[in-house]
Design a protein around this motif. Structure first.
Motif: not given
Length: 328
Positions: A138-142, A147-150, A216-224
């Motif tokens: 549940s992160t940008g830009p998508c 926020l409810c996404l698991p 979107w995938p770049v943002s997911i990996i960066y947050i992780h």
């Protein structure tokens, strides 16, 4: 014919012509223009020289698994600055220069994702470190509002899907660029044509959708990985990557829209649209020069492997090891 600002734009026949030739640009330069063009060309040249020197350093000092990705990522600002400089001197080549920059940065998006994974040791090390963790999707830009996404589990399949999400943009952007050039030669593609029956509006809209799905995938990996890679200055590196994206895509789009609407007045031999491109290119040269200098500082370091432990303890061990190397 009146020559005030508004009427000059409306009635001067030169405002309805195409972009000027390079010789026309040279002929109309005054002293200020000569100084400005010389300084901007110098900046673009220095940016490329810094990049070449950085490539030599990376080739000698960086582990083999990181060489290619770091060269691609650090080359974003110099390449965009150089293409902007060529477009500034040769206005009729602006479309091709912009397409080259955009295609290069599409590859950089994918390479930056790979870089973050390689910084923790590659796919196997990433999966081993994250076997008890999950990915926040549940992160940008998508999906920043969803926020409810698991959270998603970290598996080889999900990691492959994240890579594919960014790789598709690099591949399809190249294919769409070639298609655009082919359509342009046949008179079916014009970047300024926003009509529904034109090819540009459909191709650009599809590219916009692909861009969002690639970021979107770049943002997911960066947050992780942000905390694990904080010692490697991943936050400012990500900030520079985002700055290149915003300046080369969003800023350029805004200026071009203003030019197409006539908000930016023409100044013969430049039409409104050509002058908008010129303003965008001149800004990009300066901005990419600054980003090149910052990027050089961020990526010029000792590439020691990260410890297996994450968090504060692992960071402390890395800092202690790094200090020992520097004091040796």
């Amino acid at each position: 014919m009146k020559m005030d600002g508004t009427n000059h734009t409306l009635f001067d026949p030169r405002c309805r012509e195409q972009a000027p030739l390079a010789i026309d640009v040279l002929m109309q330069l005054d002293i200020f223009g000569i100084v400005l063009y010389s300084v901007l060309t110098f900046m673009a040249t220095v940016s490329m020289l810094i990049f070449i020197e950085e490539c030599i350093y990376i080739y000698k000092k960086v582990p083999p698994n990181k060489k290619t990705v770091i060269i691609w990522v650090t080359g974003a600002a110099p390449v965009i600055g150089t293409m902007s400089c060529l477009g500034m001197w040769i206005p009729k080549a602006t479309m091709f220069c912009d397409m080259t920059s955009a295609t290069y940065f599409a590859i950089v998006i994918f390479k930056f994702l790979i870089l973050m994974i390689e910084e923790v040791g590659g796919d196997e090390s990433f999966l081993r470190r994250s076997e008890k963790k999950t990915l926040k999707i549940s992160t940008g830009p998508c999906c920043c509002c969803c926020l409810c996404l698991p959270n998603a589990s970290i598996t080889p399949r999900n990691l492959f899907m994240l890579k594919l999400g960014s790789f598709q943009f690099a591949l399809l952007k190249l294919a769409l660029t070639i298609l655009s050039v082919v359509l342009w030669t046949n008179g079916n593609f014009d970047p300024a044509d926003v009509a529904m029956n034109g090819g540009a509006i459909w191709i650009n809209s599809f590219i916009g959708f692909l861009t969002i799905t690639a970021l979107w995938p770049v943002s997911i990996i960066y947050i992780h990985l942000k905390e694990s890679l904080r010692v490697l200055k991943i936050v400012p590196k990500y900030a520079m990557y985002q700055m290149v994206l915003i300046l080369s895509q969003l800023q350029t789009a805004i200026i071009n829209i203003l030019a197409m609407n006539g908000t930016i007045a023409c100044a013969p031999p430049y039409t409104s649209q050509a002058r908008g491109y010129l303003m965008s290119q001149q800004l990009l040269i300066v901005e990419m020069f600054i980003i090149t200098l910052v990027t050089r500082l961020l990526y010029r370091r000792q590439y020691d492997p990260l410890p297996e432990e994450d968090g504060e303890e692992g960071i402390k061990k890395t800092l202690t090891s790094k200090n020992a190397v520097e004091n040796a």
